[in-house]
Design a protein around this motif. Structure first.
Motif, PDB file in Angstrom:
ATOM      1  N   ARG A 113       4.346   5.249  13.179  1.00 50.23           N
ATOM      2  CA  ARG A 113       5.070   6.503  12.954  1.00 50.23           C
ATOM      3  C   ARG A 113       6.316   6.581  13.844  1.00 50.23           C
ATOM      4  NH1 ARG A 113       2.603  11.605  15.675  1.00 50.23           N
ATOM      5  NH2 ARG A 113       3.423  10.322  17.357  1.00 50.23           N
ATOM      6  N   LYS A 114       6.185   6.103  15.096  1.00 52.82           N
ATOM      7  CA  LYS A 114       7.309   6.153  16.026  1.00 52.82           C
ATOM      8  C   LYS A 114       8.487   5.326  15.523  1.00 52.82           C
ATOM      9  CE  LYS A 114       7.026   3.979  19.971  1.00 52.82           C
ATOM     10  NZ  LYS A 114       6.575   3.605  21.336  1.00 52.82           N
ATOM     11  N   LEU A 115       8.199   4.252  14.795  1.00 47.92           N
ATOM     12  CA  LEU A 115       9.256   3.382  14.260  1.00 47.92           C
ATOM     13  C   LEU A 115       9.760   3.847  12.897  1.00 47.92           C
ATOM     14  CD1 LEU A 115      10.451   0.733  15.565  1.00 47.92           C
ATOM     15  CD2 LEU A 115       8.418   1.617  16.654  1.00 47.92           C
ATOM     16  N   GLY A 116       9.231   4.971  12.388  1.00 43.72           N
ATOM     17  CA  GLY A 116       9.760   5.557  11.167  1.00 43.72           C
ATOM     18  C   GLY A 116       9.071   5.126   9.882  1.00 43.72           C
ATOM     19  N   PHE A 117       7.929   4.484   9.952  1.00 45.98           N
ATOM     20  CA  PHE A 117       7.214   4.089   8.733  1.00 45.98           C
ATOM     21  C   PHE A 117       6.506   5.298   8.134  1.00 45.98           C
ATOM     22  CE2 PHE A 117       8.048   0.096  10.739  1.00 45.98           C
ATOM     23  CZ  PHE A 117       8.238  -0.772   9.677  1.00 45.98           C
ATOM     24  N   LYS A 118       6.474   5.329   6.791  1.00 43.00           N
ATOM     25  CA  LYS A 118       6.007   6.515   6.077  1.00 43.00           C
ATOM     26  C   LYS A 118       4.576   6.397   5.566  1.00 43.00           C
ATOM     27  CE  LYS A 118      10.058   8.423   6.529  1.00 43.00           C
ATOM     28  NZ  LYS A 118      10.239   9.500   7.530  1.00 43.00           N
ATOM     29  N   ARG A 119       4.107   5.167   5.355  1.00 38.48           N
ATOM     30  CA  ARG A 119       2.772   5.003   4.781  1.00 38.48           C
ATOM     31  C   ARG A 119       2.055   3.840   5.437  1.00 38.48           C
ATOM     32  NH1 ARG A 119       1.360   3.854  -1.579  1.00 38.48           N
ATOM     33  NH2 ARG A 119       2.345   1.870  -1.063  1.00 38.48           N
ATOM     34  N   ALA A 120       0.766   4.026   5.705  1.00 34.44           N
ATOM     35  CA  ALA A 120      -0.055   2.973   6.289  1.00 34.44           C
ATOM     36  C   ALA A 120      -1.293   2.768   5.427  1.00 34.44           C
ATOM     37  CB  ALA A 120      -0.461   3.337   7.712  1.00 34.44           C
ATOM     38  N   ILE A 121      -1.522   1.513   5.057  1.00 32.36           N
ATOM     39  CA  ILE A 121      -2.725   1.164   4.302  1.00 32.36           C
ATOM     40  C   ILE A 121      -3.684   0.495   5.265  1.00 32.36           C
ATOM     41  CG2 ILE A 121      -3.628  -0.223   2.402  1.00 32.36           C
ATOM     42  CD1 ILE A 121      -0.959   0.188   0.982  1.00 32.36           C
ATOM     43  N   VAL A 122      -4.827   1.122   5.480  1.00 32.92           N
ATOM     44  CA  VAL A 122      -5.762   0.707   6.530  1.00 32.92           C
ATOM     45  C   VAL A 122      -7.183   0.659   5.960  1.00 32.92           C
ATOM     46  CG1 VAL A 122      -4.277   1.795   8.277  1.00 32.92           C
ATOM     47  CG2 VAL A 122      -6.213   3.068   7.329  1.00 32.92           C
ATOM     48  N   PRO A 123      -8.137   0.095   6.694  1.00 36.75           N
ATOM     49  CA  PRO A 123      -9.527   0.088   6.227  1.00 36.75           C
ATOM     50  C   PRO A 123     -10.091   1.505   6.107  1.00 36.75           C
ATOM     51  CG  PRO A 123      -9.209  -1.531   7.975  1.00 36.75           C
ATOM     52  CD  PRO A 123      -7.971  -0.703   7.922  1.00 36.75           C
ATOM     53  N   LYS A 124     -10.820   1.749   5.046  1.00 41.31           N
ATOM     54  CA  LYS A 124     -11.377   3.080   4.786  1.00 41.31           C
ATOM     55  C   LYS A 124     -12.333   3.506   5.890  1.00 41.31           C
ATOM     56  CE  LYS A 124     -13.513   5.704   1.010  1.00 41.31           C
ATOM     57  NZ  LYS A 124     -14.060   5.596  -0.373  1.00 41.31           N
ATOM     58  N   ASN A 125     -13.114   2.575   6.411  1.00 40.32           N
ATOM     59  CA  ASN A 125     -14.106   2.913   7.443  1.00 40.32           C
ATOM     60  C   ASN A 125     -13.461   3.279   8.776  1.00 40.32           C
ATOM     61  OD1 ASN A 125     -16.260   2.538   5.735  1.00 40.32           O
ATOM     62  ND2 ASN A 125     -16.565   0.392   6.310  1.00 40.32           N
ATOM     63  N   ASN A 126     -12.184   2.948   8.950  1.00 43.65           N
ATOM     64  CA  ASN A 126     -11.491   3.307  10.184  1.00 43.65           C
ATOM     65  C   ASN A 126     -11.110   4.779  10.244  1.00 43.65           C
ATOM     66  OD1 ASN A 126      -9.997   0.176  10.929  1.00 43.65           O
ATOM     67  ND2 ASN A 126     -11.041   1.484  12.418  1.00 43.65           N
TER      68      ASN A 126
END
Length: 407
Positions: free
Chosen positions: A367-380
């Motif tokens: 977020r600090k670097l300006g990215f808008k979307r993160a795709i991550v593991p559901k269990n996280n």
């Protein structure tokens, strides 16, 4: 006798004092982080790296800073005092408590340490030092072992912080017996390409802090300058609209950094498909390609694949799996992923996306670097507080992640 020169005795563990180890901080915050907070008195630090990478420059700068905290003895076995002085002038290093000693004989060096009583000793390099009582050649296994044992005794008995420079072999390991790394308290590797300006200082062993911590420096004419935000460096030359590119938030020690992973997939012209990786583990790449072929229906067995981590950084943690897969699929389909997406997750052999460590820290860095979307593991996503300003999507399978990434 114990290593610190005191008589050892049996004590109940509940009666042993566990005071916080005092540290001497340098002006280089990146070095302090890699060391675990600063230089520990009485510790022994081994710094390895390729010739010309900047090991002597780093230690010369650090010695100049430590000379404001105590007396420094810089022992050089590879250069004359005049040569070191010329480099010190260029770096702006100089202090009345900074002593140079061009010598390779350990008997003479020990005598000077006894006479001078320094707080810090730098040995550049351990492969050039000689024990007169050992008949083997300088740089041999027995010589290096005895020199290191002598320096270790000096460090622990007199509470002197000792830095030793170690050359590396063609395979990238520190030259000499493996016991050398076991004897010292901290092992640091100084990495990078001498043709490029950035250098990476990595801790692979540290009795006083976390291992795999990372410090980034920029080599300039006036010496090494620390880089406060390495993520911007690794992303600054990213090409807009390119296929075969994915951004991962990797964790180096306790520090999250954003790195661009690039992949080029092209039909093979030979009988066997080529698999080439730079900055990534080739076996990990082969494993992920096998999962992509089996679980995501990508026909990769007749495709050459070339992958690299941009910026010269080396990544080897499970959380980079998903970004590798997205980069490969993007190049295979010749379809770009969103430039504002980041990918984090481990991939299992059945095609599942598994949870990783410190997902909150990774998301905050993205977020600090300006990215808008993160795709991550559901269990996280269970029981964590998501940072505002970035859309976080949890996925359970590789196919689900690829559908989102390349929509």
């Amino acid at each position: 006798m114990s290593l610190d020169g005191r008589t050892a005795k049996v004590e109940k563990i509940n009666e042993v004092t566990s005071e916080e180890t005092p540290r001497v901080a340098t002006n280089l915050k990146e070095l302090n982080r890699v060391l675990g907070g600063g230089v520990v008195p009485g510790s022994m630090v081994l710094i390895g790296g390729d010739p010309g990478i900047g090991k002597s420059t780093l230690l010369l700068q650090v010695s100049g800073q430590l000379a404001h905290e105590g007396r420094v003895l810089y022992v050089t076995g590879e250069e004359s005092a005049t040569q070191v002085k010329l480099r010190a002038d260029r770096l702006g290093v100089g202090n009345d408590e900074f002593y140079l000693y061009p010598e390779t004989d350990m008997t003479a060096i020990k005598k000077q340490i006894d006479d001078l009583q320094p707080d810090f000793v730098v040995i550049d390099s351990v492969q050039t030092m000689q024990e007169p009582d050992v008949t083997s050649a300088i740089g041999s296994v027995s010589q290096i072992r005895e020199v290191t044992a002598d320096l270790l005794q000096i460090a622990k008995t007199n509470n002197i912080s000792v830095f030793i420079v170690g050359h590396v072999t063609k395979d990238g390991a520190i030259a000499g017996p493996k016991i050398l790394e076991h004897m010292v308290d901290t092992v640091l590797y100084f990495e990078g390409d001498s043709n490029y300006k950035y250098r990476i200082l990595r801790a692979v062993k540290n009795r006083f802090g976390a291992t795999n911590e990372l410090g980034i420096f920029e080599m300039r004419d006036g010496g090494l300058i620390e880089v406060a935000n390495p993520s911007e460096i690794f992303l600054e030359e990213r090409l807009a609209g390119a296929t075969g590119s994915a951004i991962v938030v990797a964790l180096e020690g306790s520090r999250p950094i954003l790195v661009e992973l690039q992949a080029l997939v092209t039909p093979t012209v030979f009988g066997n498909a080529q698999r080439t990786a730079s900055g990534l583990d080739r076996n990990r790449v082969s494993l992920i390609m096998a999962v992509l072929e089996k679980r995501a229906n990508l026909l990769l067995q007749n495709q050459d694949a070339y992958l690299k981590a941009a910026g010269g950084v080396k990544l080897d943690e499970p959380a980079i799996d998903l970004a590798i897969a997205v980069a490969l699929a993007s190049s295979y389909h010749d379809k770009e992923s969103r430039p504002s997406d980041v990918f984090v997750g481990e991939i299992g052999l059945t095609g599942e996306v598994r949870s990783v460590a410190d997902i909150e820290g990774r998301l905050k860095e993205a977020r600090k670097l300006g990215f808008k979307r993160a795709i991550v593991p559901k269990n996280n996503l269970n029981g964590i507080e998501l940072p505002a300003g970035i859309q976080v999507i949890g996925v359970a399978t590789l196919s689900e992640a690829l559908a989102l990434a390349l929509d």
